[in-house]
Design a protein around this motif. Structure first.
Motif, mmCIF file in Angstrom:
data_model
loop_
_atom_site.group_PDB
_atom_site.id
_atom_site.type_symbol
_atom_site.label_atom_id
_atom_site.label_comp_id
_atom_site.label_asym_id
_atom_site.label_seq_id
_atom_site.Cartn_x
_atom_site.Cartn_y
_atom_site.Cartn_z
ATOM 1 N N TYR A 13 -5.056 -13.681 0.142
ATOM 2 C CA TYR A 13 -3.836 -13.478 0.930
ATOM 3 C C TYR A 13 -3.920 -12.141 1.642
ATOM 4 O O TYR A 13 -4.718 -11.270 1.289
ATOM 5 C CB TYR A 13 -2.592 -13.499 0.025
ATOM 6 N N CYS A 14 -3.064 -11.961 2.641
ATOM 7 C CA CYS A 14 -3.047 -10.710 3.390
ATOM 8 C C CYS A 14 -1.624 -10.164 3.483
ATOM 9 O O CYS A 14 -0.649 -10.914 3.406
ATOM 10 C CB CYS A 14 -3.654 -10.880 4.776
ATOM 11 N N GLY A 15 -1.530 -8.845 3.619
ATOM 12 C CA GLY A 15 -0.227 -8.208 3.664
ATOM 13 C C GLY A 15 -0.264 -6.913 4.456
ATOM 14 O O GLY A 15 -1.319 -6.485 4.942
ATOM 15 N N LEU A 16 0.900 -6.278 4.553
ATOM 16 C CA LEU A 16 1.072 -5.070 5.353
ATOM 17 C C LEU A 16 1.457 -3.890 4.472
ATOM 18 O O LEU A 16 1.844 -4.051 3.323
ATOM 19 C CB LEU A 16 2.147 -5.285 6.412
ATOM 20 N N SER A 17 1.371 -2.705 5.039
ATOM 21 C CA SER A 17 1.823 -1.488 4.381
ATOM 22 C C SER A 17 2.230 -0.491 5.456
ATOM 23 O O SER A 17 1.590 -0.420 6.520
ATOM 24 C CB SER A 17 0.706 -0.905 3.509
ATOM 25 N N ASP A 18 3.286 0.258 5.195
ATOM 26 C CA ASP A 18 3.750 1.295 6.123
ATOM 27 C C ASP A 18 3.978 0.738 7.524
ATOM 28 O O ASP A 18 3.597 1.349 8.526
ATOM 29 C CB ASP A 18 2.761 2.466 6.150
ATOM 30 N N ILE B 172 6.144 -6.838 11.126
ATOM 31 C CA ILE B 172 6.191 -8.065 10.322
ATOM 32 C C ILE B 172 6.361 -9.277 11.216
ATOM 33 O O ILE B 172 5.612 -10.263 11.133
ATOM 34 C CB ILE B 172 7.354 -8.011 9.307
ATOM 35 N N ASN B 173 7.379 -9.228 12.067
ATOM 36 C CA ASN B 173 7.737 -10.416 12.846
ATOM 37 C C ASN B 173 6.713 -10.745 13.922
ATOM 38 O O ASN B 173 6.526 -11.918 14.263
ATOM 39 C CB ASN B 173 9.129 -10.239 13.449
ATOM 40 N N THR B 174 6.042 -9.735 14.433
ATOM 41 C CA THR B 174 4.987 -10.010 15.419
ATOM 42 C C THR B 174 3.809 -10.713 14.753
ATOM 43 O O THR B 174 3.254 -11.676 15.303
ATOM 44 C CB THR B 174 4.538 -8.713 16.105
ATOM 45 N N TYR B 175 3.432 -10.262 13.567
ATOM 46 C CA TYR B 175 2.367 -10.953 12.837
ATOM 47 C C TYR B 175 2.769 -12.382 12.505
ATOM 48 O O TYR B 175 1.954 -13.314 12.634
ATOM 49 C CB TYR B 175 2.011 -10.194 11.558
ATOM 50 N N LEU B 176 4.013 -12.593 12.096
ATOM 51 C CA LEU B 176 4.469 -13.950 11.780
ATOM 52 C C LEU B 176 4.452 -14.838 13.023
ATOM 53 O O LEU B 176 4.052 -16.009 12.962
ATOM 54 C CB LEU B 176 5.880 -13.909 11.189
ATOM 55 N N MET C 59 1.224 -13.053 6.749
ATOM 56 C CA MET C 59 1.380 -11.900 5.879
ATOM 57 C C MET C 59 2.359 -12.282 4.767
ATOM 58 O O MET C 59 3.438 -12.813 5.036
ATOM 59 C CB MET C 59 1.904 -10.697 6.670
ATOM 60 N N VAL C 60 1.988 -12.012 3.524
ATOM 61 C CA VAL C 60 2.836 -12.422 2.400
ATOM 62 C C VAL C 60 3.626 -11.255 1.830
ATOM 63 O O VAL C 60 4.530 -11.467 1.007
ATOM 64 C CB VAL C 60 2.016 -13.086 1.277
ATOM 65 N N SER C 61 3.309 -10.008 2.244
ATOM 66 C CA SER C 61 3.943 -8.861 1.600
ATOM 67 C C SER C 61 3.907 -7.641 2.499
ATOM 68 O O SER C 61 3.151 -7.579 3.472
ATOM 69 C CB SER C 61 3.225 -8.532 0.283
ATOM 70 N N ILE C 62 4.738 -6.670 2.144
ATOM 71 C CA ILE C 62 4.681 -5.347 2.769
ATOM 72 C C ILE C 62 5.013 -4.311 1.714
ATOM 73 O O ILE C 62 5.923 -4.503 0.901
ATOM 74 C CB ILE C 62 5.640 -5.224 3.972
#
Length: 350
Positions: A179-184, A190-194, A205-208
């Motif tokens: 899985y992949c996620g974000l930080s900072d 978030i919404n652009t990646y989605l 992305m499953v998390s931040i």
């Protein structure tokens, strides 16, 4: 130990995530082994690290934390399946990591392979982008006027984000990450990646993970609301504000070996009169209910609606025991009300 679902991954993770950024500088292999063994015995199944750790980052300690975790995995290979292991690719700006270049598709492939080698594992459960290529309002840049959003070329960054997702997709298909996620990052990030994931049938992305604590709650309510409704796990880091909320830095104290005795990449921007004044009041609340200040801060964080798992760190086993115990019993309504009064007086203390 209680568990939550990690966003749209469907994976269950402990409400406590074991942070590791001190391993390789403030802590050695033996310390890390003790912390991992103890955390697993308490039901923790979530460990977070990054390629740039230990912290503060330096060429001498780059990759040290992943190497330490990898040594534990190599000596406990049968227990690898007990852990949801998360790591992160460093963003641009560190000249000794890929010449300071921003995250690209090529650097994703290179960094994943490097982390797999250091971690001595065949796969990474959660692979995160440590910070975005554009400047984001983190690390004391959340005040109006600190950065300019209008100077950002949206189209350029969207193209970079698409390339990143495509590389992550390649790694997932190869079985290197799950899985992949974000930080900072931000709500827009978030919404652009989605949006790109939906448009191009790429991984979501499953998390931040963002900084979040009693002294730094800028993500409440807007980003956390977005996480809840978009099924993104929210993972607070630095819930003790780099140790400030423990009360140990009161009256100018600097305990030997503590974080604030080590030069920090972004300076001691949390060291403000208001932050110390708020902490002093939180310390008194903790005393009145018979818990430590750290436990008060961690329990509060755990009870914020929308929080999935809180990333904790410790430089010794006693601290780790204290911190994990904070999640055993929720704070009472009276205690939460007392905390809210202080929070209202000091909503943005640094």
């Amino acid at each position: 130990m209680k568990y939550s679902v990690l966003g749209c991954s469907g994976e269950k993770v402990s409400r406590v995530c074991l942070g590791s950024m001190t391993w390789g500088l403030q802590n050695n292999q033996q310390d890390a082994n003790q912390q991992i063994d103890y955390a697993l015995a308490q039901g923790v199944n979530f460990i977070d690290t990054a390629e740039m750790y230990a912290v503060p980052p330096s060429p001498a300690t780059y990759g040290a934390t992943e190497t330490i975790i990898g040594n534990w995995i190599a000596n406990n290979s049968s227990r690898r399946k007990e852990i949801l292991l998360a790591t992160k690719i460093a963003g641009g700006g560190l000249p000794y990591i890929r010449s300071g270049s921003p995250i690209s598709g090529e650097s994703i492939i290179e960094a994943v392979d490097g982390s797999l080698k250091r971690l001595q594992t065949d796969y990474i459960d959660l692979y995160q982008l440590h910070w975005p290529n554009r400047t984001s309002p983190h690390f004391a840049k959340h005040w109006p006027g600190s950065i300019s959003f209008t100077d950002v070329d949206r189209d350029v960054h969207e193209q970079q984000m698409l390339e990143i997702l495509q590389a992550l997709h390649t790694c997932i298909k190869a079985g290197k990450i799950k899985y992949c996620g974000l930080s900072d990052d931000t709500t827009w990030g978030i919404n652009t990646y989605l949006k790109l994931s939906d448009k191009y049938a790429l991984p979501k992305m499953v998390s931040i993970q963002n900084e979040f604590s009693l002294l730094h709650a800028k993500d409440w309510p807007y980003l956390i609301e977005n996480c809840v409704h978009e099924n993104i796990a929210y993972l607070p880091w630095s819930p003790l504000a780099t140790g400030l909320l423990s009360g140990k830095y009161a009256n100018g104290n600097r305990p030997q070996g503590s974080r604030w005795t080590i030069a920090q990449r972004n300076g001691l921007f949390r060291d403000t009169p208001n932050a110390h004044a708020a902490t002093a009041e939180y310390v008194e609340i903790a005393k009145s209910v018979g818990i430590t200040p750290s436990q008060l801060a961690l329990a509060w964080c755990d009870q914020v609606d929308g929080v999935t798992s809180t990333i904790i760190g410790a430089t010794n086993l006693e601290q780790l025991k204290e911190n994990i115990a904070a999640f055993e019993k929720p704070l009472s309504e009276d205690t939460l009300a007392a905390i809210q009064q202080v929070f209202n007086d000091y909503p943005v203390p640094f």
